[in-house]
Design a protein around this motif. Sequence first.
Motif, PDB file in Angstrom:
ATOM      1  N   ASP A 288      -7.960  -2.219  -4.862  1.00 24.76           N
ATOM      2  CA  ASP A 288      -8.095  -0.808  -4.516  1.00 24.76           C
ATOM      3  C   ASP A 288      -9.356  -0.208  -5.134  1.00 24.76           C
ATOM      4  OD1 ASP A 288      -6.618   1.748  -3.477  1.00 24.76           O
ATOM      5  OD2 ASP A 288      -7.280   2.228  -5.509  1.00 24.76           O
TER       6      ASP A 288
ATOM      7  N   SER B   9      -5.025  -6.885   6.484  1.00 30.76           N
ATOM      8  CA  SER B   9      -4.587  -8.050   5.717  1.00 30.76           C
ATOM      9  C   SER B   9      -4.386  -9.219   6.663  1.00 30.76           C
ATOM     10  CB  SER B   9      -3.284  -7.756   4.977  1.00 30.76           C
ATOM     11  OG  SER B   9      -2.833  -8.885   4.247  1.00 30.76           O
TER      12      SER B   9
ATOM     13  N   PHE C  13      -9.670  -1.585   7.313  1.00 30.43           N
ATOM     14  CA  PHE C  13      -8.946  -2.258   6.230  1.00 30.43           C
ATOM     15  C   PHE C  13      -7.727  -2.938   6.823  1.00 30.43           C
ATOM     16  CE2 PHE C  13      -5.667  -2.573   3.001  1.00 30.43           C
ATOM     17  CZ  PHE C  13      -6.353  -3.190   1.977  1.00 30.43           C
TER      18      PHE C  13
ATOM     19  N   LYS D 249      -3.994   5.440  10.447  1.00 27.22           N
ATOM     20  CA  LYS D 249      -3.072   4.377  10.072  1.00 27.22           C
ATOM     21  C   LYS D 249      -2.424   3.808  11.336  1.00 27.22           C
ATOM     22  CE  LYS D 249      -0.095   6.252   7.355  1.00 27.22           C
ATOM     23  NZ  LYS D 249       1.013   6.371   6.376  1.00 27.22           N
TER      24      LYS D 249
ATOM     25  N   LEU E   4      -8.614   6.350   2.043  1.00 22.06           N
ATOM     26  CA  LEU E   4      -9.171   5.861   3.300  1.00 22.06           C
ATOM     27  C   LEU E   4      -8.228   6.184   4.455  1.00 22.06           C
ATOM     28  CD1 LEU E   4     -11.452   4.168   4.672  1.00 22.06           C
ATOM     29  CD2 LEU E   4     -10.021   2.158   4.254  1.00 22.06           C
ATOM     30  N   ALA E   5      -6.919   5.988   4.232  1.00 23.12           N
ATOM     31  CA  ALA E   5      -5.940   6.308   5.271  1.00 23.12           C
ATOM     32  C   ALA E   5      -5.946   7.790   5.590  1.00 23.12           C
ATOM     33  CB  ALA E   5      -4.551   5.857   4.831  1.00 23.12           C
TER      34      ALA E   5
ATOM     35  N   ILE F 173       0.859  -1.180   0.000  1.00 23.36           N
ATOM     36  CA  ILE F 173       0.000   0.000   0.000  1.00 23.36           C
ATOM     37  C   ILE F 173       0.896   1.232   0.000  1.00 23.36           C
ATOM     38  CG2 ILE F 173      -1.805   1.253   1.237  1.00 23.36           C
ATOM     39  CD1 ILE F 173      -2.661  -1.458   0.039  1.00 23.36           C
TER      40      ILE F 173
ATOM     41  N   ASN G 245      -7.383   4.667  -3.664  1.00 31.15           N
ATOM     42  CA  ASN G 245      -8.581   4.608  -2.819  1.00 31.15           C
ATOM     43  C   ASN G 245      -8.253   4.184  -1.392  1.00 31.15           C
ATOM     44  OD1 ASN G 245     -10.945   5.142  -4.724  1.00 31.15           O
ATOM     45  ND2 ASN G 245      -9.800   3.577  -5.846  1.00 31.15           N
ATOM     46  N   ILE G 246      -7.346   3.224  -1.249  1.00 27.62           N
ATOM     47  CA  ILE G 246      -6.943   2.820   0.097  1.00 27.62           C
ATOM     48  C   ILE G 246      -6.146   3.944   0.753  1.00 27.62           C
ATOM     49  CG2 ILE G 246      -5.640   1.112   1.435  1.00 27.62           C
ATOM     50  CD1 ILE G 246      -6.298  -0.918  -0.802  1.00 27.62           C
ATOM     51  N   ASP G 247      -5.349   4.647  -0.039  1.00 28.27           N
ATOM     52  CA  ASP G 247      -4.627   5.804   0.497  1.00 28.27           C
ATOM     53  C   ASP G 247      -5.607   6.898   0.929  1.00 28.27           C
ATOM     54  OD1 ASP G 247      -2.228   4.511  -0.029  1.00 28.27           O
ATOM     55  OD2 ASP G 247      -1.994   5.435  -2.000  1.00 28.27           O
TER      56      ASP G 247
ATOM     57  N   VAL H 236     -12.332  -1.374  -3.122  1.00 28.47           N
ATOM     58  CA  VAL H 236     -12.455  -0.668  -1.847  1.00 28.47           C
ATOM     59  C   VAL H 236     -13.107   0.690  -2.087  1.00 28.47           C
ATOM     60  CG1 VAL H 236     -11.159   0.435   0.027  1.00 28.47           C
ATOM     61  CG2 VAL H 236     -10.550  -1.884  -0.725  1.00 28.47           C
TER      62      VAL H 236
ATOM     63  N   THR I  33      -2.551   2.519  -5.361  1.00 29.63           N
ATOM     64  CA  THR I  33      -3.594   2.296  -4.350  1.00 29.63           C
ATOM     65  C   THR I  33      -4.244   3.608  -3.919  1.00 29.63           C
ATOM     66  OG1 THR I  33      -1.905   2.366  -2.589  1.00 29.63           O
ATOM     67  CG2 THR I  33      -2.472   0.196  -3.497  1.00 29.63           C
TER      68      THR I  33
END
Length: 476
Positions: A268, A293, A291, A78, A72-73, A53, A68-70, A271, A66
Amino acid sequence: MKQLIFKGFARRFSLSLLLWAMGISSVAAQEKIPDKKPNIVFIMADDLGLTDINSFDPLKRTFYETPNIDRLAAEGMKFLNAYTNAANCSPTRAALVSGQYYPHQPIYHVGDSGPGAMIPAENAHALPTEKITEAKMLRQGGYHTALIGKWHVGDPPSYGPEQQGYDHNIGGYGAGNPGSWEGGYFKPNNNPHIADAREGEYLTDYLTRKAIAYIDDHRGGPFYLNLSYYTPHSPFQAPEELVEKYDRKEGDRGHSHSAYAAMIETLDRNVGKILDALEKWDLTRNTVVIFYSDNGGRGGYGFLGHGEANITDNAPLKGGKGTFYEGGIRVPLIIRWPGVVAPGSTSREPVISVDFYPTYLELAGLDTPRNYPLDGLSLVPLLEDPEASLKRDHLYWHFPGYPNNAWRTTPVSVIRSGPWKLLKFYETSDLQLYNLQEDIGEEHDLADSRPQQRDKLKRQLEEWLEKTEAPLPQWP
């Protein structure tokens, strides 16, 4: 019922009194901790490494994408010291669902232990149904519960999601990965709990489509959605146009596998679709999105003499999936809860898979189930204050067997205490000691130079193993 006492009320009442005494409106306190039970959307990738990520990669590599995940962060918190309870998937999932460490729950490996010099401890293939799972508790607390995706802690109809407290099951079956299905990611129809995939539909897209339909149908809440993607677990398959995109892109320091990168981009994108679905129904503010793993990425094996097995690279972490070095057990974790979690915040507190269960209980205002020990701690104090500490002394791992790729590790037990981490290997009686604050790559073994610290952690680890009656590997 005592189990349904809303503990959050006490927290809000105390906070309101404090703010009143300070001359601050209690309305602000109520905005910080919502009265309404929040929806919970737990999204878990499979074999996704910490540095896969972009926003978690200290080396700032650019091959994977990534956004979209970024995002979200950037909108949430985080966790830079987030761990899984194991270096492979089944025991992590068993810990998440049960709220218990192995050996309080009986799964430490996927299937049977691999071959090795020692006789491994017996491993269970299914989570016992007498466990009081997180889904059972949330359902008692008025939540509708759904498992969409990978399960891998027991087969229906005896040990599937519906037997463990989930009202809704799509894709949750004992088969561990798409490689066990005809056609892999593009033909998920061989799973009896995926019956309506469209011709040629990519598995990750299918699971997202079903998850969005679930959100649409249960938008009145509260609901708990466990969306457990299979990607980027092998086989490494992705839509052709995406693979070709990465074929044309230059790799970056161990990140260069085109199909793997395409799988991450597809993850991504999906998400992002889940976040959009929550926004569509104005559910963002009252939904906790997590989110995570299930273990580290498949890479970092060069020091073991198996660099040919690398699919990704977890550097600066050492090792990868199947090892109990940081690359195998440290993973990305993001939690977004608007109005409670400060956007763009970061927690450095060590946390682990068993912490989600007590977190859910606090979010839902539920007491711990009677006569059922939970091994984790609620993360809510960290969500409210990223500088807070859980005041926990130790984290533990115990793996009394061999992985299917036996070169990844031999039987080992591990303890982390503050910045210190000790690994105890049973075949060789070797002890390895690292200071993770100074040496995140576990390059400098301090077992000989810091004997007092080594012996202290060894004693604490062995006391825990004895207290939990942990099964140990045996010599023939």
